[in-house]
Design a protein around this motif. Structure first.
Motif, PDB file in Angstrom:
ATOM      1  N   LEU A 232      10.489  10.244  -2.733  1.00 53.71           N
ATOM      2  CA  LEU A 232       9.465  10.110  -3.782  1.00 53.71           C
ATOM      3  C   LEU A 232       9.463  10.650  -5.100  1.00 53.71           C
ATOM      4  N   LEU A 233       9.836  12.085  -5.168  1.00 49.61           N
ATOM      5  CA  LEU A 233      10.290  12.661  -6.057  1.00 49.61           C
ATOM      6  C   LEU A 233      11.668  12.429  -6.671  1.00 49.61           C
ATOM      7  N   VAL A 234      12.555  12.254  -6.219  1.00 51.51           N
ATOM      8  CA  VAL A 234      13.918  11.765  -6.764  1.00 51.51           C
ATOM      9  C   VAL A 234      13.606  10.408  -7.512  1.00 51.51           C
ATOM     10  N   THR A 235      12.732   9.407  -6.974  1.00 54.86           N
ATOM     11  CA  THR A 235      12.550   8.109  -7.684  1.00 54.86           C
ATOM     12  C   THR A 235      11.352   8.150  -8.570  1.00 54.86           C
ATOM     13  N   ARG A 236      11.008   9.561  -8.713  1.00 52.85           N
ATOM     14  CA  ARG A 236       9.784   9.605  -9.836  1.00 52.85           C
ATOM     15  C   ARG A 236       8.369   9.138  -9.489  1.00 52.85           C
ATOM     16  N   GLN A 237       8.310   8.949  -8.340  1.00 55.08           N
ATOM     17  CA  GLN A 237       6.995   8.528  -7.697  1.00 55.08           C
ATOM     18  C   GLN A 237       5.987   9.748  -7.669  1.00 55.08           C
ATOM     19  N   TYR A 238       5.664  10.185  -8.467  1.00 53.13           N
ATOM     20  CA  TYR A 238       4.999  11.731  -8.320  1.00 53.13           C
ATOM     21  C   TYR A 238       3.656  11.505  -7.848  1.00 53.13           C
ATOM     22  N   ALA A 239       2.790  10.292  -8.048  1.00 50.31           N
ATOM     23  CA  ALA A 239       1.500  10.198  -7.503  1.00 50.31           C
ATOM     24  C   ALA A 239       1.580   9.886  -6.248  1.00 50.31           C
ATOM     25  N   SER A 240       2.793   9.131  -5.746  1.00 50.43           N
ATOM     26  CA  SER A 240       2.895   8.812  -4.228  1.00 50.43           C
ATOM     27  C   SER A 240       3.155  10.099  -3.566  1.00 50.43           C
ATOM     28  N   ALA A 241       4.114  10.709  -3.998  1.00 52.80           N
ATOM     29  CA  ALA A 241       4.459  12.000  -3.643  1.00 52.80           C
ATOM     30  C   ALA A 241       3.276  12.948  -3.150  1.00 52.80           C
ATOM     31  N   LEU A 242       2.218  13.052  -4.167  1.00 48.26           N
ATOM     32  CA  LEU A 242       0.967  13.809  -3.837  1.00 48.26           C
ATOM     33  C   LEU A 242      -0.030  13.261  -2.864  1.00 48.26           C
ATOM     34  N   ARG A 243       0.239  11.927  -2.922  1.00 50.04           N
ATOM     35  CA  ARG A 243      -0.558  11.091  -1.786  1.00 50.04           C
ATOM     36  C   ARG A 243      -0.040  11.478  -0.354  1.00 50.04           C
ATOM     37  N   SER A 244       1.192  11.488  -0.274  1.00 50.76           N
ATOM     38  CA  SER A 244       1.864  11.587   0.995  1.00 50.76           C
ATOM     39  C   SER A 244       1.600  13.063   1.377  1.00 50.76           C
TER      40      SER A 244
END
Length: 677
Positions: A232-244
């Motif tokens: 998620l961080l590599v694909t720049r999905q920062y909000a999803s990374a935080l949710r996970s």
């Protein structure tokens, strides 16, 4: 009204027969140019049906291969014993992973000690893992390849074996497959703005729970949260990374607090696992700890063991008794993984990228944390279905046009071969299991074990029936003894507690003064009667061993004049402890030290009254002189200083048929008693 309108409405463009022929030929040629697509279009229609076929095969073969016995590995019975202790509020399960024993405590609470019920739960998990692999990867990879992989899994005897065992593999496979299903659904939902927010929250929380359960089922389960965050961080999905991460912590923090408040286990404490991982030998602390170069060597050796040997054993391409490893095959498997990972990134396939990252993380953690001596197929089996998915997908994406366009179809052909080799292996085991299962169901619970295990388990049963419940008995496999004694708990003796000889000598010298060493081969070579050796026993403080070379260390003071007279009379020379260490170091071979008093005091503190010494084979399928002699060595070292302290109390099996011996500890012979020294 004009009559041209109907004619215009129903008119069609006239196509010449030659043009029709060219169009039809073009469609056929296009399909011929992409033969995999032709097969894929066919299999996509039949994928649900083939899934049901694989489900039926899993049910049928799982029942046919069902094993009502406990395995000789011991870990499966450990989970049951841990479940009992947890249910009774005596001990929190932390060594092999917490969740599986916690889960088993529920059927234990409802049905009591019922081995068949415990095993049925594993059967359900194996079926469940197949269902969620299908749900996770349908529409996300070629139907032809997924169909074949499901069929391969459904007939694989290695996977089906854990459908009737109380190991954590079946549970982990289920949680792993369910986690991928949830994460893939979350990835799809992220692209839909019209999705119900409440459902989105439920998906994240459920996925967080699965990640937490994976991490407490097996330590390698942390690979899921690591891989998900990295993706998620590599694909720049920062909000999803935080949710996970938050969804993981929502469950992990309360669980950690529960362990701390209820069981007194400090969050982050590994219970000694980190140190165990660093040992060169899992069963001998005297071998020391690995350094950085040692860990690199361990990783490389494990790559060879698991990727070129166990992986191919599981898919049926290598004989189950084979011990061969191959650098070339190892590199080939690694290349397949890297190929799939690179293609997943380049094609921006989010599902295969996430899968590849997880497998890379999980497999690397496994190979770094395991000593090479473990060398068991089950440690990589939990990844095999997903490795097949990733490898098959990678090959199918490699060449889709040009002269190599046939490669995806060849990939399907390889899966067909895996299916038939797995089916052949399973068919053979099916024949072997029919007679064993029939005998077991008729009441002969020992049929199918080799004589060494039969005698050991029968001895455990005898102890349960004939000794008081409060009697403390040593067992090399205490959880197996627990199962076959119908619930009596035994004192564990998993390893022979050796020490670094230099450290031991230094500690004893500081406490008792200078020490002298007597070479035991000198005593036995001169055929001195054993009764005369007794004068050397009171001064003995330690034993140092290097292969067949054994020294006893003695206090060197005026308190033991008889020993000095004995040595002079028999012309036996003694040397200083430092000289002994110099000789042993010069040989450049491993050696260790041990204190008989330390061993005996350990038995006294734990109020041990009996010990089972079984002749369990070191090579399971061959009767040789090599046995698992942990208990025998323990008793022998004590006997060296305290002759006669152990007496034979009961025997199961003839002397020439790998008997199990029950020894009684005669503390009173030396004025001792069980309890605090």
């Amino acid at each position: 009204m004009s009559k041209k309108h109907p004619v215009q409405k129903n008119s069609r463009k006239t196509v010449s027969p030659q043009s029709q022929t060219r169009q039809k030929s073009g469609r056929i040629n296009a399909q011929a140019d992409r033969p995999f697509d032709l097969w894929e279009s066919t299999f996509s229609k039949y994928l649900p049906g083939l899934f049901y076929v694989s489900l039926f095969l899993t049910l049928f073969l799982g029942i046919s291969l069902f094993d009502v016995k406990i395995s000789s590995g011991g870990d499966d019975s450990d989970y049951i014993l841990s479940a009992k202790k947890f249910m009774e509020g005596r001990e929190f399960p932390s060594w092999h992973g917490s969740f599986y024993p916690i889960f088993l405590s529920l059927p234990y609470l409802i049905f009591g000690f019922n081995l068949i019920v415990f095993k049925i739960t594993s059967f359900v998990f194996i079926v469940g893992h197949l269902i969620f692999i299908y749900l996770a990867f349908r529409r996300r990879m070629p139907s032809l390849l997924l169909s074949l992989i499901l069929l391969c899994a459904s007939v694989n005897s290695s996977l089906l074996y854990f459908a009737s065992q109380t190991y954590s593999e079946a549970l982990y496979l289920f949680l792993q497959a369910f986690s991928f299903f949830l994460f893939f659904e979350i990835l799809d939902v992220a692209e839909r703005s019209d999705f119900n927010p409440k459902t989105r929250i439920v998906l994240w929380l459920t996925f967080g729970l699965m990640m937490m359960l994976l991490s407490i089922t097996r330590p390698v389960g942390y690979a899921m949260i690591i891989a998900v965050l990295f993706y998620l961080l590599v694909t720049r999905q920062y909000a999803s990374a935080l949710r996970s991460f938050l969804s993981f912590l929502v469950f992990y923090i309360p669980f950690s607090l529960y362990k701390w408040i209820v069981w007194g286990i400090i969050p982050g404490a590994g219970g000694g696992r980190a140190e165990e991982i660093l040992y060169k030998n899992a069963y001998s602390k005297a071998a020391g700890l690995e350094d950085l170069s040692g860990m690199v060597v361990r990783f490389m050796q494990n790559c060879k063991l698991y990727l070129s040997k166990h992986f191919f054993k599981i898919i049926g391409w290598k004989d189950q008794q084979s011990t061969e490893t191959s650098v070339f095959v190892t590199l080939l498997v690694i290349a397949l993984f890297l190929l799939a990972l690179i293609l997943a990134f380049r094609r921006k396939d989010k599902y295969m990228t996430a899968l590849a990252l997880y497998l890379g993380c999980a497999v690397c953690i496994t190979f770094i944390t395991l000593q090479q001596s473990w060398d068991q197929s089950r440690l990589i089996l939990i990844y095999v279905p997903f490795m097949l998915i990733l490898f098959a997908w990678g090959l199918s994406q490699l060449f889709t046009t040009g002269k190599m366009k046939i490669v995806p179809l060849v990939t399907a052909g390889l899966l067909v071969i895996i299916f038939f080799t797995s089916l052949s292996d399973t068919s053979q085991k099916l024949k072997e299991n029919q007679k064993v299962l029939a005998k077991n169901l008729r009441g002969n619970l020992y049929y199918g074990f080799t004589p060494d295990w039969q005698n050991f388990l029968k001895m455990s049963e005898w102890v349960g029936k004939n000794l008081p419940e409060s009697t403390v008995v040593v067992s090399r496999k205490p959880s197996m003894s627990f199962v076959y004694s119908k619930g009596k708990e035994f004192y564990p003796m998993y390893r022979f507690p050796t020490e670094d000889a230099d450290t031991l000598v230094a500690r004893l010298t500081e406490r008792t003064g200078p020490l002298v060493a007597i070479r035991q081969n000198d005593l036995y070579r001169k055929n001195i009667p054993l009764v005369q050796h007794l004068v050397t026993k009171p001064s003995m403080v330690a034993v140092v061993s290097q292969e067949d070379e054994i020294y006893t260390l003695h206090r060197n003071d005026a308190s033991f004049p008889q020993m000095e007279a004995f040595l002079r009379q028999n012309q036996i020379s003694s040397i200083s402890a430092d000289s002994m260490l110099w000789l042993l170091h010069r040989n450049n071979k491993t050696f260790y030290g041990i204190s008989p008093d330390t061993l005996l005091n350990n038995l006294r503190i734990n109020k041990v009254e009996y010990a089972i010494a079984a002749n369990l084979r070191a090579i399971p399928n061959a009767k040789t002189e090599r046995i698992i002699n942990t208990v025998q060595r323990y008793l022998y070292i004590i006997e060296m200083k305290y002759p006669g302290i152990f007496s034979l109390h009961h025997q199961v099996g003839n002397d020439d048929n790998e008997p199990a011996l029950l020894y009684r500890v005669n503390y009173s012979l030396y004025g001792l008693s069980p309890g605090k020294p």
